[in-house]
Design a protein around this motif. Structure first.
Motif, short mmCIF file in Angstrom:
data_model
loop_
_atom_site.label_atom_id
_atom_site.label_comp_id
_atom_site.label_asym_id
_atom_site.label_seq_id
_atom_site.Cartn_x
_atom_site.Cartn_y
_atom_site.Cartn_z
N ARG A 170 0.87 -1.14 -0.07
CA ARG A 170 -0.01 0.11 0.13
C ARG A 170 0.96 1.20 0.05
O ARG A 170 1.88 1.17 0.81
CB ARG A 170 -0.86 -0.10 1.30
CG ARG A 170 -1.99 -1.24 1.11
CD ARG A 170 -2.79 -1.20 2.36
NE ARG A 170 -3.68 -2.32 2.63
CZ ARG A 170 -4.74 -2.27 1.58
NH1 ARG A 170 -5.15 -1.42 0.81
NH2 ARG A 170 -5.65 -3.66 1.79
N MET A 171 0.74 2.12 -0.76
CA MET A 171 1.51 3.35 -1.11
C MET A 171 0.40 4.80 -0.81
O MET A 171 -0.54 4.51 -1.47
CB MET A 171 2.44 3.61 -2.38
CG MET A 171 3.29 2.12 -2.50
SD MET A 171 4.12 2.38 -3.95
CE MET A 171 5.38 1.27 -3.76
N ARG A 172 1.15 5.49 -0.31
CA ARG A 172 0.30 6.78 -0.04
C ARG A 172 1.04 8.04 0.05
O ARG A 172 2.02 7.97 1.11
CB ARG A 172 -0.89 6.65 1.07
CG ARG A 172 -2.00 7.72 1.05
CD ARG A 172 -3.14 7.23 1.76
NE ARG A 172 -4.21 8.22 1.80
CZ ARG A 172 -5.36 7.77 2.33
NH1 ARG A 172 -5.43 6.70 3.15
NH2 ARG A 172 -6.50 8.57 2.08
N LEU A 173 1.06 9.01 -0.46
CA LEU A 173 1.67 10.39 -0.47
C LEU A 173 1.22 10.77 1.06
O LEU A 173 0.17 10.88 1.61
CB LEU A 173 1.24 11.23 -1.36
CG LEU A 173 1.90 12.56 -1.74
CD1 LEU A 173 3.31 12.23 -2.17
CD2 LEU A 173 1.46 13.62 -2.61
N THR A 174 2.41 11.12 1.93
CA THR A 174 2.24 11.41 3.14
C THR A 174 3.13 12.71 3.48
O THR A 174 4.20 12.59 3.06
CB THR A 174 2.18 10.43 4.19
OG1 THR A 174 2.28 10.73 5.68
CG2 THR A 174 3.42 9.71 3.87
N PRO A 175 2.94 13.62 4.61
CA PRO A 175 3.60 14.53 4.92
C PRO A 175 4.46 14.01 5.98
O PRO A 175 5.61 14.72 6.34
CB PRO A 175 2.85 15.67 5.28
CG PRO A 175 1.50 15.01 6.07
CD PRO A 175 1.56 13.80 4.94
N VAL A 176 4.25 12.81 6.30
CA VAL A 176 5.02 12.28 7.58
C VAL A 176 6.07 11.20 6.81
O VAL A 176 5.37 10.30 6.17
CB VAL A 176 4.29 11.64 8.52
CG1 VAL A 176 5.24 11.03 9.70
CG2 VAL A 176 3.53 12.84 8.99
N ILE A 177 7.41 11.21 7.15
CA ILE A 177 8.33 10.08 6.62
C ILE A 177 8.10 8.76 7.67
O ILE A 177 8.62 9.00 8.75
CB ILE A 177 9.68 10.62 6.43
CG1 ILE A 177 9.86 11.82 5.59
CG2 ILE A 177 10.68 9.58 6.12
CD1 ILE A 177 11.19 12.31 5.36
N LEU A 178 7.46 7.97 7.11
CA LEU A 178 7.08 6.73 7.97
C LEU A 178 8.26 5.76 8.12
O LEU A 178 9.16 5.88 7.13
CB LEU A 178 6.07 6.04 7.46
CG LEU A 178 4.70 6.87 7.34
CD1 LEU A 178 3.51 5.85 6.83
CD2 LEU A 178 4.18 7.13 8.79
#
Length: 524
Positions: free
Chosen positions: A497-505
């Motif tokens: 699962r891939m999703r653009l996020t402002p948090v680097i997981l």
């Protein structure tokens, strides 16, 4: 730049999924307008639906059932098919075929007047409804196109290309940037945007799809915040006709269903002596073809005995493609190669097309509804396009334009120059094709990084990166994804699962990405 407000759903794509949605998006209580369909070329051109040869899979015979069809769908998907989604699809098989027939699709019939069905790989029973042997896609879509053109609630732009999605400050999709002929980019606002933009075949050097289909809808949905599922699973069709054309003509799997065999240059069977060996799942057959070509033996589809003189009327599309290339399949084996054919991964969507972003729908090949898993069952794609496309059209027609709020800045995507696009396509086929490994995928990502510096607005690079990153992170072999350095499947099948996020997981962000633009694998 013009600003256009449309009262009904804006549908991007004129293939079977998009037009099925449009036909069902009739005006209702919530809105006055019907559907606006935007496609970059004349209907029937530049969409994979029209090129489909095999047909539409559905439980149509007395011995068959939606349950058996769902079981075969799950079996082909190598542990990643969602059972509820598979049942939702297969239970709509007959009604979808009958709906298309009522529109004028001339399905082959048996002596009793019922639908004639044929056998394709990984199906336990014959269940593929065909048209004229190998002309299903174009014949079906022609009937749907005629119905769409005759529908008063459908407006069609045949010179429009998706260049961006318009979002408000809350993240809801409010419309799209559409490039019209002459290069003008218009802002088109609508209560819902339905992506029916097709697959990613044009990212590969050898493909059976229109080469203009390069995953731009997938990439723009990702950049809008939509969740992406299993992008690494790209189905390579084992029998593209290898005559140096781009895109490559397809030799339908139905030929092997009729008894055609894959052989090398000496006439030896590629997959063993058993008559059903060539009807193994496509990933297995594609690897056999790839291996034979890689070690110099060559790969050929021999239908001289199984079809022979019946070629012109049993498989007219394949026959015509071969004859145009100076090859007579009645007397000579057909040279074949594995080619990018179908993208099992895509934008996460339910069976009504809803994505994880409000106002945005996805249907057809660009969507990931859970029905294909790691390896699509043959001829399920046209069924999904029609069945789920219709449901998405009805759902999108119920959307209403929300209150006005501030809009986010929207930028239009741009094309890669031809030379850079050729370089990307060659690298995708070499490193993210039939056989993959860490070294090759790492080299591919480095190439994408290099091209992204001078061409940051080329969203095809985002689509390619999604595939490459997914393939690199999946350290196993499963379905259409084969890692030479990890040839076995893990005990438990898990989605990417891939999703653009402002948090680097911590699960693997792209090295060097700016905050707010990192690509992460948030679930494995």
């Amino acid at each position: 730049m013009a600003r256009i407000r449309h009262e009904g759903p804006l549908i991007i794509g004129g293939g079977l999924a998009g037009l099925s949605a449009a036909l069902e998006a009739a005006p209702g209580q919530n809105h006055k307008g019907g559907a606006l369909v935007v496609t970059p070329d004349l209907l029937l051109n530049a969409c994979s639906s029209a090129w489909a040869q095999g047909g539409l899979a559905a439980a149509l015979s007395p011995k068959d059932s939606a349950v058996l069809h769902a079981k075969d769908t799950e079996g082909a998907g190598a542990g990643l098919v969602e059972p509820e989604a598979a049942r939702a699809l297969t239970e709509r098989g007959r009604e979808t075929v009958e709906w298309l027939a009522a529109l004028g699709a001339p399905f082959d019939r048996d002596e009793t007047g019922g639908f004639s069905v044929s056998l394709e790989a990984a199906h336990s029973l014959p269940r593929v409804a065909r048209v004229g042997g190998d002309g299903a896609g174009r014949a079906i879509l022609s009937a749907v196109v005629a119905a769409a053109r005759a529908s008063k609630h459908i407006e069609i732009w045949e010179d429009g290309r998706l260049r961006g999605l318009i979002q408000d400050a809350d993240g809801r999709v409010r419309g799209a940037l559409i490039e019209r002929s002459g290069g003008r980019v218009d802002e088109v606002f609508a209560p819902a945007v339905v992506l029916a933009t097709g697959g990613v075949g044009g990212l590969y050097e050898v493909t059976t799809n229109p080469s203009a289909l390069r995953g731009e809808g997938l990439a723009l949905a990702y950049e809008a915040g939509a969740e992406i599922l299993d992008p690494e699973f790209v189905q390579l069709h084992p029998t593209a006709i290898d005559v140096g054309l781009d895109p490559a003509p397809l030799a339908t799997e139905a030929l092997r269903g009729e008894g055609a065999r894959l052989v090398d240059g000496t006439g030896a069977y590629l997959l063993g002596d058993h008559p059903d060996a060539d009807l193994a799942p496509r990933d297995i057959v594609a690897r056999a073809v790839h291996a034979a070509r890689a070690d110099g033996r060559g790969a050929f589809l021999d239908a001289t005995k199984a079809v022979g003189e019946a070629f012109p009327h049993e498989f007219p599309a394949v026959f015509a493609a071969c004859m145009r290339a100076g090859l007579d399949p009645r007397v000579s084996p057909i040279p074949v190669a594995a080619a990018a054919h179908y993208h099992m991964g895509g934008i996460v969507a339910d069976d009504e097309g809803r994505t994880t972003v409000p106002g945005l729908y996805a249907i057809g090949e660009c969507a990931a509804t859970g029905v294909h898993g790691a390896n699509r069952l043959a001829s399920n794609s046209l069924l999904e396009a029609g069945a789920f496309g219709r449901r998405a059209g009805r759902a999108a027609a119920q959307e209403v334009q929300p209150p006005k709020v501030a809009l986010k800045p929207a930028r239009a995507s741009k094309d890669l120059p031809l030379e850079a696009m050729a370089e990307l396509r060659a690298a995708m086929s070499r490193f993210a094709g039939v056989v993959r490994d860490e070294a090759g995928l790492t080299a591919l990502i480095a190439l994408i990084d290099r091209l992204a510096k001078p061409y940051p607005e080329a969203v095809v690079l985002t689509a390619a990166r999604l595939i490459a990153e997914g393939a690199l992170n999946r350290r196993e072999s499963r379905g259409g994804h084969f890692r030479a350095d990890h040839p076995d499947s893990l005990p438990t099948a898990e989605h990417t699962r891939m999703r653009l996020t402002p948090v680097i997981l911590p699960c693997g962000a792209v090295e060097g990405a700016e905050p707010g633009s990192c690509l992460t694998v948030s679930e494995r």
